[in-house]
Design a protein around this motif. Structure first.
Motif, PDB file in Angstrom:
ATOM      1  N   ASP A  19       0.830  -1.207   0.000  1.00 28.69           N
ATOM      2  CA  ASP A  19       0.000   0.000   0.000  1.00 28.69           C
ATOM      3  C   ASP A  19       0.868   1.262   0.000  1.00 28.69           C
ATOM      4  O   ASP A  19       0.610   2.199  -0.763  1.00 28.69           O
ATOM      5  N   LEU A  20       1.902   1.272   0.822  1.00 31.51           N
ATOM      6  CA  LEU A  20       2.800   2.434   0.863  1.00 31.51           C
ATOM      7  C   LEU A  20       3.511   2.631  -0.463  1.00 31.51           C
ATOM      8  O   LEU A  20       3.614   3.761  -0.965  1.00 31.51           O
ATOM      9  N   TYR A  21       4.018   1.550  -1.042  1.00 35.11           N
ATOM     10  CA  TYR A  21       4.717   1.662  -2.324  1.00 35.11           C
ATOM     11  C   TYR A  21       3.774   2.089  -3.443  1.00 35.11           C
ATOM     12  O   TYR A  21       4.162   2.840  -4.335  1.00 35.11           O
ATOM     13  N   MET A  22       2.534   1.624  -3.392  1.00 35.68           N
ATOM     14  CA  MET A  22       1.572   2.029  -4.409  1.00 35.68           C
ATOM     15  C   MET A  22       1.340   3.538  -4.345  1.00 35.68           C
ATOM     16  O   MET A  22       1.366   4.219  -5.364  1.00 35.68           O
ATOM     17  N   HIS A  23       1.141   4.059  -3.123  1.00 40.26           N
ATOM     18  CA  HIS A  23       0.935   5.498  -2.987  1.00 40.26           C
ATOM     19  C   HIS A  23       2.192   6.270  -3.380  1.00 40.26           C
ATOM     20  O   HIS A  23       2.095   7.346  -3.980  1.00 40.26           O
ATOM     21  N   GLY A  24       3.350   5.734  -3.056  1.00 36.34           N
ATOM     22  CA  GLY A  24       4.594   6.370  -3.476  1.00 36.34           C
ATOM     23  C   GLY A  24       4.693   6.441  -4.987  1.00 36.34           C
ATOM     24  O   GLY A  24       5.130   7.450  -5.551  1.00 36.34           O
ATOM     25  N   THR A  25       4.283   5.363  -5.655  1.00 34.35           N
ATOM     26  CA  THR A  25       4.305   5.332  -7.115  1.00 34.35           C
ATOM     27  C   THR A  25       3.340   6.368  -7.689  1.00 34.35           C
ATOM     28  O   THR A  25       3.687   7.138  -8.583  1.00 34.35           O
ATOM     29  N   ILE A  26       2.149   6.406  -7.151  1.00 33.71           N
ATOM     30  CA  ILE A  26       1.124   7.327  -7.650  1.00 33.71           C
ATOM     31  C   ILE A  26       1.515   8.787  -7.415  1.00 33.71           C
ATOM     32  O   ILE A  26       1.333   9.634  -8.280  1.00 33.71           O
ATOM     33  N   GLU A  27       2.072   9.064  -6.248  1.00 33.32           N
ATOM     34  CA  GLU A  27       2.352  10.445  -5.845  1.00 33.32           C
ATOM     35  C   GLU A  27       3.720  10.959  -6.281  1.00 33.32           C
ATOM     36  O   GLU A  27       4.029  12.130  -6.084  1.00 33.32           O
ATOM     37  N   SER A  28       4.554  10.111  -6.854  1.00 30.11           N
ATOM     38  CA  SER A  28       5.920  10.533  -7.192  1.00 30.11           C
ATOM     39  C   SER A  28       5.905  11.647  -8.234  1.00 30.11           C
ATOM     40  O   SER A  28       5.083  11.681  -9.136  1.00 30.11           O
ATOM     41  N   SER A  29       6.869  12.554  -8.063  1.00 31.46           N
ATOM     42  CA  SER A  29       6.889  13.739  -8.928  1.00 31.46           C
ATOM     43  C   SER A  29       7.899  13.646 -10.070  1.00 31.46           C
ATOM     44  O   SER A  29       7.875  14.475 -10.971  1.00 31.46           O
ATOM     45  N   THR A  30       8.771  12.655 -10.022  1.00 29.58           N
ATOM     46  CA  THR A  30       9.750  12.502 -11.099  1.00 29.58           C
ATOM     47  C   THR A  30       9.755  11.060 -11.593  1.00 29.58           C
ATOM     48  O   THR A  30       9.332  10.133 -10.877  1.00 29.58           O
ATOM     49  N   GLY A  31      10.241  10.877 -12.789  1.00 25.60           N
ATOM     50  CA  GLY A  31      10.288   9.544 -13.370  1.00 25.60           C
ATOM     51  C   GLY A  31      11.159   8.582 -12.587  1.00 25.60           C
ATOM     52  O   GLY A  31      10.807   7.407 -12.426  1.00 25.60           O
ATOM     53  N   VAL A  33      11.883   8.618  -9.339  1.00 29.20           N
ATOM     54  CA  VAL A  33      11.210   8.245  -8.086  1.00 29.20           C
ATOM     55  C   VAL A  33      10.065   7.285  -8.386  1.00 29.20           C
ATOM     56  O   VAL A  33       9.878   6.276  -7.694  1.00 29.20           O
ATOM     57  N   HIS A  34       9.308   7.590  -9.427  1.00 32.48           N
ATOM     58  CA  HIS A  34       8.209   6.716  -9.828  1.00 32.48           C
ATOM     59  C   HIS A  34       8.719   5.310 -10.124  1.00 32.48           C
ATOM     60  O   HIS A  34       8.150   4.323  -9.650  1.00 32.48           O
ATOM     61  N   ASP A  35       9.784   5.220 -10.906  1.00 29.89           N
ATOM     62  CA  ASP A  35      10.340   3.916 -11.258  1.00 29.89           C
ATOM     63  C   ASP A  35      10.836   3.161 -10.031  1.00 29.89           C
ATOM     64  O   ASP A  35      10.658   1.941  -9.933  1.00 29.89           O
ATOM     65  N   ALA A  36      11.466   3.861  -9.095  1.00 31.61           N
ATOM     66  CA  ALA A  36      11.972   3.211  -7.879  1.00 31.61           C
ATOM     67  C   ALA A  36      10.829   2.639  -7.048  1.00 31.61           C
ATOM     68  O   ALA A  36      10.885   1.490  -6.605  1.00 31.61           O
ATOM     69  N   CYS A  39       9.164  -0.345  -8.956  1.00 28.74           N
ATOM     70  CA  CYS A  39       9.988  -1.552  -8.863  1.00 28.74           C
ATOM     71  C   CYS A  39       9.829  -2.196  -7.484  1.00 28.74           C
ATOM     72  O   CYS A  39       9.641  -3.415  -7.375  1.00 28.74           O
ATOM     73  N   ALA A  40       9.887  -1.376  -6.446  1.00 28.85           N
ATOM     74  CA  ALA A  40       9.717  -1.886  -5.084  1.00 28.85           C
ATOM     75  C   ALA A  40       8.320  -2.477  -4.902  1.00 28.85           C
ATOM     76  O   ALA A  40       8.156  -3.520  -4.244  1.00 28.85           O
ATOM     77  N   LEU A  41       7.307  -1.834  -5.482  1.00 32.10           N
ATOM     78  CA  LEU A  41       5.942  -2.342  -5.407  1.00 32.10           C
ATOM     79  C   LEU A  41       5.843  -3.713  -6.062  1.00 32.10           C
ATOM     80  O   LEU A  41       5.271  -4.644  -5.481  1.00 32.10           O
ATOM     81  N   ASN A  42       6.379  -3.853  -7.253  1.00 34.12           N
ATOM     82  CA  ASN A  42       6.300  -5.141  -7.950  1.00 34.12           C
ATOM     83  C   ASN A  42       7.009  -6.245  -7.183  1.00 34.12           C
ATOM     84  O   ASN A  42       6.499  -7.364  -7.082  1.00 34.12           O
TER      85      ASN A  42
END
Length: 81
Positions: A19-31, A33-36, A39-42
């Motif tokens: 859940d935390l990684y999903m929100h991090g992915t959704i809320e990330s402001s740069t590519g 950070v989003h990718d990191a 990847c952690a979510l998957n």
């Protein structure tokens, strides 16, 4: 603590991490950070699936069959919406 309780705790923690990684992915402001986060979510989803599979194999995560009538009721509800 027995193995079942330990596995349940690990599963709950993994769900929280996902859940935390999903929100991090959704809320990330740069590519980057989003990718990191993505990847952690998957990786976390894979681990969660492995824990679930082991628990189900041992009968520690029983599944309940849903009556066809209940499925039909839900389908009808959303088809009419």
């Amino acid at each position: 603590m027995d193995d079942k309780n330990l596995m349940e705790n690990i599963l709950h923690l993994q769900k929280g991490v996902c859940d935390l990684y999903m929100h991090g992915t959704i809320e990330s402001s740069t590519g980057n950070v989003h990718d990191a986060f993505n990847c952690a979510l998957n990786e976390s989803l894979c681990l969660q699936d492995n824990v679930y599979s082991q628990m189900a194999q041992k009968g520690w995560y029983p599944m309940e069959q849903v009556e066809q009538q209940k499925i039909n009721t839900v389908k009808q509800k959303y088809q009419n919406a």
